[in-house]
Design a protein around this motif. Sequence first.
Motif, PDB file in Angstrom:
ATOM      1  N   VAL A  17       0.847  -1.203   0.000  1.00  0.00           N
ATOM      2  CA  VAL A  17       0.000   0.000   0.000  1.00  0.00           C
ATOM      3  C   VAL A  17       0.881   1.251   0.000  1.00  0.00           C
ATOM      4  O   VAL A  17       0.617   2.198  -0.742  1.00  0.00           O
ATOM      5  CB  VAL A  17      -0.977  -0.003   1.190  1.00  0.00           C
ATOM      6  N   ILE A  18       1.936   1.246   0.798  1.00  0.00           N
ATOM      7  CA  ILE A  18       2.854   2.391   0.832  1.00  0.00           C
ATOM      8  C   ILE A  18       3.499   2.590  -0.536  1.00  0.00           C
ATOM      9  O   ILE A  18       3.591   3.718  -1.030  1.00  0.00           O
ATOM     10  CB  ILE A  18       3.916   2.211   1.936  1.00  0.00           C
ATOM     11  N   GLU A  19       3.914   1.504  -1.155  1.00  0.00           N
ATOM     12  CA  GLU A  19       4.510   1.588  -2.488  1.00  0.00           C
ATOM     13  C   GLU A  19       3.538   2.199  -3.492  1.00  0.00           C
ATOM     14  O   GLU A  19       3.902   3.075  -4.274  1.00  0.00           O
ATOM     15  CB  GLU A  19       4.922   0.189  -2.939  1.00  0.00           C
ATOM     16  N   LEU A  20       2.290   1.760  -3.469  1.00  0.00           N
ATOM     17  CA  LEU A  20       1.284   2.319  -4.371  1.00  0.00           C
ATOM     18  C   LEU A  20       1.028   3.791  -4.070  1.00  0.00           C
ATOM     19  O   LEU A  20       0.882   4.609  -4.983  1.00  0.00           O
ATOM     20  CB  LEU A  20      -0.025   1.530  -4.267  1.00  0.00           C
ATOM     21  N   ALA A  21       0.946   4.128  -2.796  1.00  0.00           N
ATOM     22  CA  ALA A  21       0.652   5.512  -2.406  1.00  0.00           C
ATOM     23  C   ALA A  21       1.765   6.465  -2.835  1.00  0.00           C
ATOM     24  O   ALA A  21       1.498   7.623  -3.174  1.00  0.00           O
ATOM     25  CB  ALA A  21       0.426   5.590  -0.901  1.00  0.00           C
ATOM     26  N   TRP A  22       3.010   6.005  -2.846  1.00  0.00           N
ATOM     27  CA  TRP A  22       4.130   6.847  -3.253  1.00  0.00           C
ATOM     28  C   TRP A  22       4.142   7.090  -4.757  1.00  0.00           C
ATOM     29  O   TRP A  22       4.706   8.076  -5.230  1.00  0.00           O
ATOM     30  CB  TRP A  22       5.464   6.230  -2.843  1.00  0.00           C
ATOM     31  N   GLN A  23       3.540   6.197  -5.521  1.00  0.00           N
ATOM     32  CA  GLN A  23       3.556   6.359  -6.980  1.00  0.00           C
ATOM     33  C   GLN A  23       2.583   7.464  -7.401  1.00  0.00           C
ATOM     34  O   GLN A  23       1.403   7.418  -7.069  1.00  0.00           O
ATOM     35  CB  GLN A  23       3.194   5.042  -7.659  1.00  0.00           C
TER      36      GLN A  23
END
Length: 72
Positions: A17-23
């Motif tokens: 989720v963090i990875e997606l949110a950073w994109q």
Amino acid sequence: MDKVNQNNKDSEFISHVIELAWQDRIPFKSIKYQYDLSESQVIQLMRKNLKRSSFLMWRKRVHSSVSKKSKL
């Protein structure tokens, strides 16, 4: 052993989720569709799991990003 596996699954979930949110190109609606997390829930997750300076940098990026608010 089950508790260890659950913790690994939880940390993998949070990391993804963090990875997606950073994109920049992934809108909150995509995260909502994939993980059933609202924008405010993603913000809470990020606040809880990032260092304060990283969270503030992310919020500044998201706030100025048009694509995060875009429609699918």
